[in-house]
Every structure is written in C-alpha cells, then in structure tokens.
Design a protein around this motif. Structure first.
Motif: not given
Ligand code: PGA
Length: 261
Positions: A99-104
């Motif tokens: 699962t991937f999201l941009p790293d805030g």
C-alpha cells in the motif's frame, strides 16, 4: 465518459464498490488507485464487508493513493495514511507493504514526486483509479488551474478545500495548506477511472465536470478526455445535470451494465 445515476447513495456506493471488487476478482494482482474523503468511507466499508462475507481476496493487490498532506506523519490521525489504515487496510487481507501513499514528511518535495511516479510506473500502472470530486472541482488535490498534464508534486490548497476539510482537524487551523498529489496526467494514465459523487452539495460541480467545458478550472472535467471513465452519482448529486434521460437510457440498455442494474 459514462454517467450512471442511482436512486440513492447506498446504491451508488454499492456500484462503485462492485466495480472495484470485480477488478480484484478478474485480476487478483491488480493495482488500485485509491481516494480518501468522506464519500469514500462507505465504499471502503462495503469492500470490508465483501472481504468478510464473500472472501474478496486482496492478498496480491497493490494500492496507490492520490494524495497526502505535507507535514503530517503516517501516525497523525489526520493523515491519509491513517485514514486508509482505519477505513480499509485493517479491514481486509492486504499486505500493508503493498500500500503506497506519498510521504507527507519527505524533505525533498521534487524527489518525492518523482519517487511516487516511479513507484506507479514500475508497478505497471494503475488498473482502476477511484476518484471523488472536491467542491472546487479538484481530483486528488489538483486545484483549479492545475496543469491537465501535471504529475505527482506538491500543491497549494485552495480556500474552498481548506473550508471543506479543515472541519476534520482540531483545531481547524491545524490543517496543512499544502499536499502531495498525483497529477491530472498521472490520474489520466489509469486504465479505468471510477468517480463517485454523492449529495446535493456536489450537484453544481458535478454538472460542471461532466457537462461543462474541459478546463483546468475544474480538473475533474479532464475525465471527459479519458477513454474509460465512469461517473456514478446518487440522485441528489445528479440534480443539476441536463441529460439525465440519456444517461439512464444508456445504463438501462448497454449490455456492459446488465449485471449491475
Ligand atoms: P469528500 O472529498 O468526499 O470529503 O467530499 C472529496 C474530494 O475532495 O475529492
């Protein structure tokens, strides 16, 4: 673009969830593009139910979320990573490493945008991208005047988005004013797009995105250029569309939708 109007929110949500579930069944190692926001909570609840009751299997699925607030760590309850963990990932059998999201918290914003683009590209691209629409017409956090060719990058949020989302923060001023977001170009590369719009508050912007001109002022209107985009609305969100009889006629007659009516 296809436009499907369901009589109520529950049925609109169920249709969106079914299209996702059918993609997972047809291609167990599919790549899903996922969205956050209030609208999607019911979609994820439905997917969780399908996992529990029908053994819908997410073990090989990889997910890429649209966006993340800049300055919020994954552990922050207002981060989109936290939202995804709570609303979906902990309710299904997905490997969290997929699962991937941009790293805030990424220090180098340009590099973070490029890293995220590479992740999606190296995975072979997104099979199905789920989208909501913001009150200002945004998809992801592609606010008005975002380039329709944009890629993942840092983006300043509009006052309209701030108004829409700051109510989830305590205090409201804690909401970041910037976010990483997939670009409109990134989103348009998905093989299929499913947009879900519910509630009368979105009726005006839904009509602009679906029936108005393609314009960077309403980045959701870019879907008109996509070869396989479906917009699902409940009756309330469809209230300002002018061609509803035609959309209903297509849904009632196209063989593709026979199993979904
Ligand atoms: P919402 O957000 O579902 O909370 O209305 C949608 C969006 O901003 O894209």
């Amino acid at each position: 673009m296809e436009v499907i109007i369901r009589p109520d929110t529950a049925r609109a949500v169920r249709l969106a969830a079914r299209l996702i579930a059918d993609t997972v069944k047809m291609k167990p190692a599919c790549k899903l593009g996922l969205a956050t926001g209030h609208t999607m909570e019911a979609v994820y609840a439905e997917l969780g139910r399908m996992h529990c009751e029908q053994k819908l299997d997410f073990s090989l699925v990889r997910t890429f979320n649209l966006d993340e607030y800049i300055g919020l760590a994954a552990t922050d309850p207002n981060s989109y990573r936290y939202y995804m963990d709570q609303h979906l990932f902990k309710c299904i059998n997905i490997d969290v490493r997929n699962t991937f999201l941009p790293d805030g918290m990424a220090a180098d914003e340009i590099a973070e945008g490029q890293r995220y683009e590479s992740l999606i590209r190296d995975a072979g691209g997104i099979d199905l991208q789920l989208l909501g629409i913001g009150s200002d017409g945004h998809i992801g956090f592609n606010e008005p005047i975002s380039s329709l060719a944009s890629r993942t990058r840092a983006k300043a949020l509009t006052p309209a988005t701030y108004l829409q989302n700051s109510k989830y923060f305590t205090p409201p001023e804690a909401m970041p004013k910037r976010a990483f977001t997939m670009g409109v170009g990134t989103i348009m590369d998905a093989k299929r797009i499913v947009m879900l719009i519910t509630g009368s508050a979105k009726a005006g912007i839904a009509a602009k995105a679906i029936e108005g001109p393609v314009t960077a002022m309403v980045t959701g209107s870019a879907l008109q250029l996509h070869p396989a985009a479906v917009v699902i609305l409940d009756q309330a969100a469809a209230g300002m569309l002018t061609q509803t009889d035609y959309y209903n006629w297509v849904f009632a007659n196209e063989p593709e939708w026979a199993d979904y009516r």
